[in-house]
Design an enzyme around this catalytic site. Structure first.
Site, PDB file in Angstrom:
ATOM      1  N   SER A  40      19.404  51.286 -98.439  1.00 47.49           N
ATOM      2  CA  SER A  40      21.214  51.908 -99.881  1.00 47.49           C
ATOM      3  C   SER A  40      20.966  50.776-100.181  1.00 47.49           C
ATOM      4  O   SER A  40      22.372  50.031 -99.647  1.00 47.49           O
ATOM      5  CB  SER A  40      21.992  52.687 -99.509  1.00 47.49           C
ATOM      6  OG  SER A  40      22.862  52.749-100.550  1.00 47.49           O
ATOM      7  N   LYS A  79      19.121  22.981 -87.902  1.00 46.82           N
ATOM      8  CA  LYS A  79      19.826  22.824 -86.914  1.00 46.82           C
ATOM      9  C   LYS A  79      19.524  22.207 -85.277  1.00 46.82           C
ATOM     10  O   LYS A  79      19.102  23.227 -85.320  1.00 46.82           O
ATOM     11  CB  LYS A  79      20.698  24.170 -87.583  1.00 46.82           C
ATOM     12  CG  LYS A  79      21.239  24.532 -86.347  1.00 46.82           C
ATOM     13  CD  LYS A  79      22.273  25.891 -86.038  1.00 46.82           C
ATOM     14  CE  LYS A  79      23.792  26.896 -85.275  1.00 46.82           C
ATOM     15  NZ  LYS A  79      23.692  27.712 -85.298  1.00 46.82           N
TER      16      LYS A  79
HETATM   17  C1  LIG Z   1      31.472  37.345 -90.490  1.00 48.82           C
HETATM   18  C2  LIG Z   1      29.769  36.825 -89.749  1.00 48.82           C
HETATM   19  C3  LIG Z   1      29.033  36.384 -89.569  1.00 48.82           C
HETATM   20  C4  LIG Z   1      28.234  35.872 -89.335  1.00 48.82           C
HETATM   21  N1  LIG Z   1      27.343  35.400 -88.903  1.00 48.82           N
HETATM   22  C5  LIG Z   1      26.218  35.269 -88.289  1.00 48.82           C
HETATM   23  C6  LIG Z   1      25.949  33.610 -87.900  1.00 48.82           C
HETATM   24  O1  LIG Z   1      26.007  33.171 -87.969  1.00 48.82           O
HETATM   25  N2  LIG Z   1      24.797  34.107 -86.992  1.00 48.82           N
HETATM   26  C7  LIG Z   1      23.785  35.402 -86.575  1.00 48.82           C
HETATM   27  O2  LIG Z   1      22.456  35.216 -86.661  1.00 48.82           O
HETATM   28  N3  LIG Z   1      24.407  36.276 -87.136  1.00 48.82           N
HETATM   29  C8  LIG Z   1      25.536  36.421 -87.816  1.00 48.82           C
HETATM   30  N4  LIG Z   1      26.590  37.356 -87.819  1.00 48.82           N
HETATM   31  C9  LIG Z   1      25.765  38.578 -88.072  1.00 48.82           C
HETATM   32  C10 LIG Z   1      24.795  39.159 -88.901  1.00 48.82           C
HETATM   33  O3  LIG Z   1      25.250  39.238 -89.836  1.00 48.82           O
HETATM   34  C11 LIG Z   1      24.175  40.704 -88.381  1.00 48.82           C
HETATM   35  O4  LIG Z   1      23.977  40.142 -87.217  1.00 48.82           O
HETATM   36  C12 LIG Z   1      22.356  40.311 -89.145  1.00 48.82           C
HETATM   37  O5  LIG Z   1      23.036  40.783 -90.479  1.00 48.82           O
HETATM   38  C13 LIG Z   1      22.338  42.295 -89.275  1.00 48.82           C
HETATM   39  O6  LIG Z   1      22.482  43.084 -89.801  1.00 48.82           O
HETATM   40  P1  LIG Z   1      22.144  44.619 -89.731  1.00 48.82           P
HETATM   41  O7  LIG Z   1      20.765  44.471 -90.250  1.00 48.82           O
HETATM   42  O8  LIG Z   1      22.300  44.691 -88.414  1.00 48.82           O
HETATM   43  O9  LIG Z   1      23.568  45.341 -90.687  1.00 48.82           O
HETATM   44  P2  LIG Z   1      23.944  45.541 -92.284  1.00 48.82           P
HETATM   45  O10 LIG Z   1      23.623  43.684 -92.802  1.00 48.82           O
HETATM   46  O11 LIG Z   1      25.287  46.022 -92.413  1.00 48.82           O
HETATM   47  O12 LIG Z   1      21.905  46.014 -93.005  1.00 48.82           O
HETATM   48  C14 LIG Z   1      22.759  47.561 -92.696  1.00 48.82           C
HETATM   49  C15 LIG Z   1      21.361  48.021 -93.476  1.00 48.82           C
HETATM   50  O13 LIG Z   1      22.072  49.873 -93.530  1.00 48.82           O
HETATM   51  C16 LIG Z   1      21.423  50.235 -94.456  1.00 48.82           C
HETATM   52  N5  LIG Z   1      22.463  51.846 -94.572  1.00 48.82           N
HETATM   53  C17 LIG Z   1      24.143  51.619 -93.758  1.00 48.82           C
HETATM   54  N6  LIG Z   1      24.401  53.016 -94.173  1.00 48.82           N
HETATM   55  C18 LIG Z   1      23.426  53.651 -94.540  1.00 48.82           C
HETATM   56  C19 LIG Z   1      23.618  55.362 -94.935  1.00 48.82           C
HETATM   57  N7  LIG Z   1      23.400  56.465 -95.319  1.00 48.82           N
HETATM   58  N8  LIG Z   1      21.759  55.231 -95.837  1.00 48.82           N
HETATM   59  C20 LIG Z   1      21.271  54.285 -96.741  1.00 48.82           C
HETATM   60  N9  LIG Z   1      21.075  53.358 -95.469  1.00 48.82           N
HETATM   61  C21 LIG Z   1      21.962  52.863 -95.367  1.00 48.82           C
HETATM   62  C22 LIG Z   1      22.651  49.489 -95.809  1.00 48.82           C
HETATM   63  O14 LIG Z   1      22.195  49.337 -97.049  1.00 48.82           O
HETATM   64  C23 LIG Z   1      22.115  48.261 -95.451  1.00 48.82           C
HETATM   65  O15 LIG Z   1      20.603  47.712 -95.525  1.00 48.82           O
HETATM   66  C24 LIG Z   1      27.325  37.274 -88.541  1.00 48.82           C
HETATM   67  C25 LIG Z   1      28.324  38.727 -88.913  1.00 48.82           C
HETATM   68  C26 LIG Z   1      29.069  38.800 -89.457  1.00 48.82           C
HETATM   69  C27 LIG Z   1      30.181  39.907 -89.591  1.00 48.82           C
END
Ligand SMILES: Cc1cc2nc3c(=O)[nH]c(=O)nc-3n(C[C@H](O)[C@H](O)[C@H](O)COP(=O)(O)OP(=O)(O)OC[C@H]3O[C@@H](n4cnc5c(N)ncnc54)[C@H](O)[C@@H]3O)c2cc1C
Length: 502
Positions: A40, A79
């Site tokens: 989304s 890096k």
């Molecule tokens: C402050 C911070 C710094 C970071 N720095 C690093 C780093 O340097 N190195 C590293 O390896 N990791 C780092 N991370 C972690 C990294 O950002 C995440 O592991 C990575 O981005 C994966 O996120 P995700 O895909 O799990 O979640 P998100 O990026 O939150 O994606 C979630 C997805 O689910 C979808 N979604 C949610 N609910 C719904 C719904 N109801 N309907 C449809 N779609 C939905 C959203 O639209 C989105 O597409 C960091 C995290 C934070 C918080």
């Protein structure tokens, strides 16, 4: 024999969702298993996650990525490790390099010989035996040349990249390989109560996406694993108290450094991640010891250049799901837990989850034994990384703020306490099954945070001091000469970036 799965549904399109889509579309090609991803744009992604660790090479290989294309597409840089500033005490800095230090002398680990030489009065620092450290400190980076016997066998590197461009790059590759993408918000998750399996995701506009296996990549919310499957979250805040971050980009200022910098602050720490076109900055902190406004002000006061975007605030609870796999749902990414980005491990944990899934890929029988083994192996890796992160906070002399006094008083898990105590006695490093970080990483952080062994392995005495000194001097010379011969990092990036450009 149970029939194979035919439909995998990925809920979420952040880094986790698209990394999973890229890997599965490659690994499952030819099996007839359809892959669908729902995301989304309205909800968006967490949008950070820009520093990686060397195992990412394995992931890139798995999905067939060409390095030059990848660095170009993500505006990436290289890096060589992380520089930790003010962690042990104010004014002190140390480097956690990728790769390893020196060469072992037969069965005796290199660092035991180094400790023996120190005891004999040799003052050469550990970093003098690390090609990655010397290159990083001189702003140099070149791709490894030469094979297993050369000094490059001790060299390691990873990447910094733009998280948004990374997800877009993986998306384009995945869609080209047949992954079907749906844009829309998941409104209802349908569950077959009789077996506790998710059957379909229903979007707000009524579209229904049915599947056999569901990957929950919905980020911190954990829509499937938490809200639907009810898997509890283990809160690790008593070990790792930081629970907030504020992030802001600045323009690139001069050539990019080939390393991440982490600077300890009064109630947390600040990161600096150089990309080709900008620098990612952030401040990780604990809300029990500072406010959002003060944390943001501290970050804005400590930037190399003016911000080029608005500060973004993020909240998290450090910990992990008790079991990332429940029923036919597997949590990947932030939905499975969060470990603060101190050692850049989150993207790696996504990679690990995907690799484990491919090793333990289920069929329609969903063997509980397979699920249990997946959960055991995943937990093991999370727990060892957790210990490594805690080490940074508890091995410190800083006591001038309530936050650091709080950290110093943290009781570590037994597994970490034993590791520190053993190292402090004789420099031996207890290895644990599933440890992501190898001896050289533990050594860098233990020594860097002031845990200095009282003694060393008695077998190091098998080498006469003169001979030891000669070998160590020769190692240092080769490493220093190789580091001096590497090109400036900015030049390597520029050459790679312009490679093949019209
Ligand atoms: C402050 C911070 C710094 C970071 N720095 C690093 C780093 O340097 N190195 C590293 O390896 N990791 C780092 N991370 C972690 C990294 O950002 C995440 O592991 C990575 O981005 C994966 O996120 P995700 O895909 O799990 O979640 P998100 O990026 O939150 O994606 C979630 C997805 O689910 C979808 N979604 C949610 N609910 C719904 C719904 N109801 N309907 C449809 N779609 C939905 C959203 O639209 C989105 O597409 C960091 C995290 C934070 C918080």
């Amino acid at each position: 024999m149970n029939p194979p799965l035919s439909r995998v549904v990925i809920a979420g399109g952040g880094s986790a969702g698209w990394m999973a889509a890229a890997a599965l579309s490659q690994a499952l090609s030819g099996t007839g298993i359809a892959i669908t991803l729902v995301e989304s744009e309205e909800i968006g992604t967490v949008g950070v996650g820009e520093a990686t660790i060397p195992p990412i090479h394995g992931f890139n290989q798995m999905i067939g990525v060409d390095e030059t294309e990848f660095v170009k597409a993500t505006r990436g840089t290289f890096k060589l490790g992380i520089e930790f500033v003010d962690w042990w005490r104010r004014g002190h800095r140390y480097f956690h390099p990728f790769g390893r230090y020196g060469d072992d002398f037969g069965l005796v680990p290199f660092h035991q010989q180094w400790l023996a030489a120190r005891a004999e009065g040799d003052s050469a620092p550990l970093g003098a035996y690390s090609l990655s450290t010397l290159a990083a400190m001189n702003g140099r980076f070149g791709l490894p040349q030469g094979g297993g016997n050369s000094v490059y066998a001790t060299y390691g590197y990873a990447y910094h990249f733009d998280a948004g461009l990374y997800a877009a790059y993986l998306r384009q590759r995945s869609v080209a390989r047949g992954v079907v993408r749906h844009e829309g918000r998941i409104a209802v998750v349908h569950l077959d109560e009789s077996i506790g399996h998710v059957t379909a995701l229903q979007l707000e506009d009524g579209r229904r996406i049915a599947g056999d296996l569901f990957l929950d990549c919905t980020g911190f919310r954990g829509l499937l694993i938490g809200e639907v499957m009810g898997v509890p979250y283990q809160d690790w805040s008593h070990w790792l108290p930081a629970n907030r971050a504020v992030a802001v980009p600045t323009a690139a200022a001069g050539p990019p450094t080939p390393y991440t910098r982490s600077i300890a602050r009064d109630a947390g720490w600040q990161w600096r991640i150089p990309l080709q076109h900008r620098i990612g900055n952030g401040h990780v902190f604990c809300d029990g010891f500072t406010s959002d406004a003060a944390a943001e002000a501290l970050l804005l006061d400590n930037l190399d250049a003016a911000p080029i975007g608005e500060p973004r605030h993020l909240r998290f609870t450090t910990g992990r799901r008790e079991t990332p796999w429940a029923g036919n749902v597997i949590a990947v990414g932030l939905s499975s837990g969060f470990l603060e980005p101190l050692e850049s491990t989150s993207l790696h944990l996504i990679q690990s989850a995907i690799t484990l899934l491919l090793q333990w890929f289920p069929d329609r029988g969903f063997d509980p034994g397979v699920r249990a083994e997946y959960n055991r192996l995943a937990a093991r890796e999370w727990d060892t990384i957790r210990d490594f992160l805690i080490l940074h906070y508890i091995a410190t002399e800083r006591d001038e703020t309530p936050f650091w006094r709080h950290c110093r008083a943290i009781t570590p898990p037994d597994s970490l306490a034993e590791k520190i105590a053993m190292f402090a006695r004789n420099g031996r490093l207890l290895a644990r099954e599933g440890d992501l970080f190898m001896d050289s990483s533990w050594l860098a952080v233990l020594m860097g945070q002031g845990v200095v062994p009282q003694g060393h392995d008695s077998l190091a005495a098998g080498i006469p001091p003169n001979h030891r000194r000669k070998i160590l001097t020769a190692m240092r010379t080769v490493i220093a000469e190789t580091a001096a011969g590497l090109p400036p990092h900015g030049k390597t990036v520029e050459q790679l970036y312009s490679a093949g450009q019209g």
